[in-house]
Write a protein that holds these residues in place. Structure first.
Motif, PDB file in Angstrom:
ATOM      1  N   GLY A  11     -52.290  84.834 -78.085  1.00 30.25           N
ATOM      2  CA  GLY A  11     -52.166  83.987 -76.905  1.00 30.25           C
ATOM      3  C   GLY A  11     -51.947  84.887 -75.698  1.00 30.25           C
ATOM      4  O   GLY A  11     -50.983  85.641 -75.651  1.00 30.25           O
ATOM      5  N   VAL A  12     -52.870  84.823 -74.763  1.00 29.70           N
ATOM      6  CA  VAL A  12     -52.815  85.692 -73.587  1.00 29.70           C
ATOM      7  C   VAL A  12     -52.302  84.887 -72.397  1.00 29.70           C
ATOM      8  O   VAL A  12     -52.654  83.718 -72.236  1.00 29.70           O
ATOM      9  N   GLY A  13     -51.501  85.530 -71.569  1.00 36.25           N
ATOM     10  CA  GLY A  13     -51.084  84.868 -70.339  1.00 36.25           C
ATOM     11  C   GLY A  13     -49.666  85.163 -69.942  1.00 36.25           C
ATOM     12  O   GLY A  13     -49.054  86.129 -70.380  1.00 36.25           O
ATOM     13  N   ASN A  14     -49.154  84.274 -69.102  1.00 40.43           N
ATOM     14  CA  ASN A  14     -47.811  84.385 -68.563  1.00 40.43           C
ATOM     15  C   ASN A  14     -47.238  82.975 -68.494  1.00 40.43           C
ATOM     16  O   ASN A  14     -47.706  82.150 -67.698  1.00 40.43           O
ATOM     17  N   GLU A  15     -46.263  82.677 -69.321  1.00 36.47           N
ATOM     18  CA  GLU A  15     -45.715  81.330 -69.384  1.00 36.47           C
ATOM     19  C   GLU A  15     -44.967  80.926 -68.111  1.00 36.47           C
ATOM     20  O   GLU A  15     -44.608  79.756 -67.952  1.00 36.47           O
ATOM     21  N   PHE A  16     -44.772  81.865 -67.193  1.00 34.44           N
ATOM     22  CA  PHE A  16     -44.103  81.567 -65.923  1.00 34.44           C
ATOM     23  C   PHE A  16     -45.083  81.418 -64.765  1.00 34.44           C
ATOM     24  O   PHE A  16     -44.696  81.476 -63.605  1.00 34.44           O
ATOM     25  N   ARG A  17     -46.373  81.239 -65.096  1.00 38.91           N
ATOM     26  CA  ARG A  17     -47.393  80.970 -64.079  1.00 38.91           C
ATOM     27  C   ARG A  17     -48.191  79.733 -64.486  1.00 38.91           C
ATOM     28  O   ARG A  17     -49.401  79.737 -64.542  1.00 38.91           O
TER      29      ARG A  17
END
Length: 162
Positions: A11-17
Motif C-alpha cells: 500500500g503506497v501513500g501517506n495516510e495523513f494526506r
C-alpha cells in the motif's frame, strides 16, 4: 534475500494526506483477513528504492496507490499489469513526486522486477493535509480489498500445493 514464492502486497501513500492514504486503508483491511502465509503486507511512502526492496524476489507484487488523472473521476480504479516488460504509461500519475512508473523502470533496468506486477491506481479527490478518505475513494476500498484477495488467490492456485 527474500523468500522465493513470496507475494508482496504494498500500500503506497501517506495516510495523513486524505485520499493519498487509500493504499494504506486497503492494507489495513487486508490485515484483518485470512491470507496465505506467502502473502506479505507492507506500506510504503512511494520512494522507488523502498518499493523495489519490498517487491524484490517476489513472484507476485500487488501495489495499491492513489493517482491523479486529468480529467479525473474520484474513486475510479485503474488496474495495470506487468510481466517482464515495460509498463504502459497510464492516463494517471502518482500522487507522489516520483511514482510507480519510475520504480518499475528502475527495477526493470536493474533486473529487480517481481515475476508479475499488478498495480491498482485509485483516482483521488483530496490530497490536502488531514486524515480520512473522500466518500468516492472510501467507497472503492472494499472492492479493492476483494480484487487484491483475488490476485493473491489466483497466484496461489497457479502455483499449486507447496
Amino acid at each position: 534475500m527474500q523468500r522465493p514464492g513470496r507475494i508482496a502486497v504494498i500500500g503506497v501513500g501517506n495516510e495523513f494526506r486524505r485520499d493519498d492514504g487509500v493504499g494504506w486503508a486497503v492494507l489495513a483491511r487486508l490485515s484483518e483477513r485470512s491470507l496465505p502465509p506467502e502473502a506479505h503486507l507492507a506500506t510504503c511512502d512511494g520512494d522507488p528504492g523502498r518499493l523495489i526492496g519490498l517487491w524484490e524476489g517476489a513472484r507476485l507484487a500487488v501495489v495499491v496507490d492513489a493517482a491523479h488523472a486529468h480529467p479525473g473521476t474520484p474513486g475510479r480504479v485503474h488496474r495495470l499489469e506487468l510481466d517482464a516488460g515495460l509498463l504502459d504509461r497510464p492516463p494517471t500519475t502518482s500522487s507522489h513526486g516520483l511514482g510507480l512508473g519510475e520504480a518499475v523502470e528502475l527495477a526493470r533496468v536493474l533486473g529487480l522486477l517481481p515475476q508479475h506486477l499488478v498495480a491498482y491506481a485509485v483516482e483521488g479527490a483530496d490530497s490536502t493535509l488531514g486524515t480520512g478518505l473522500s466518500p468516492a475513494v472510501a467507497d472503492a476500498v472494499a472492492p479493492l480489498v476483494e480484487a487484491v484477495e483475488g490476485e493473491i488467490a489466483r497466484s496461489a492456485a497457479a502455483r499449486g500445493p507447496a
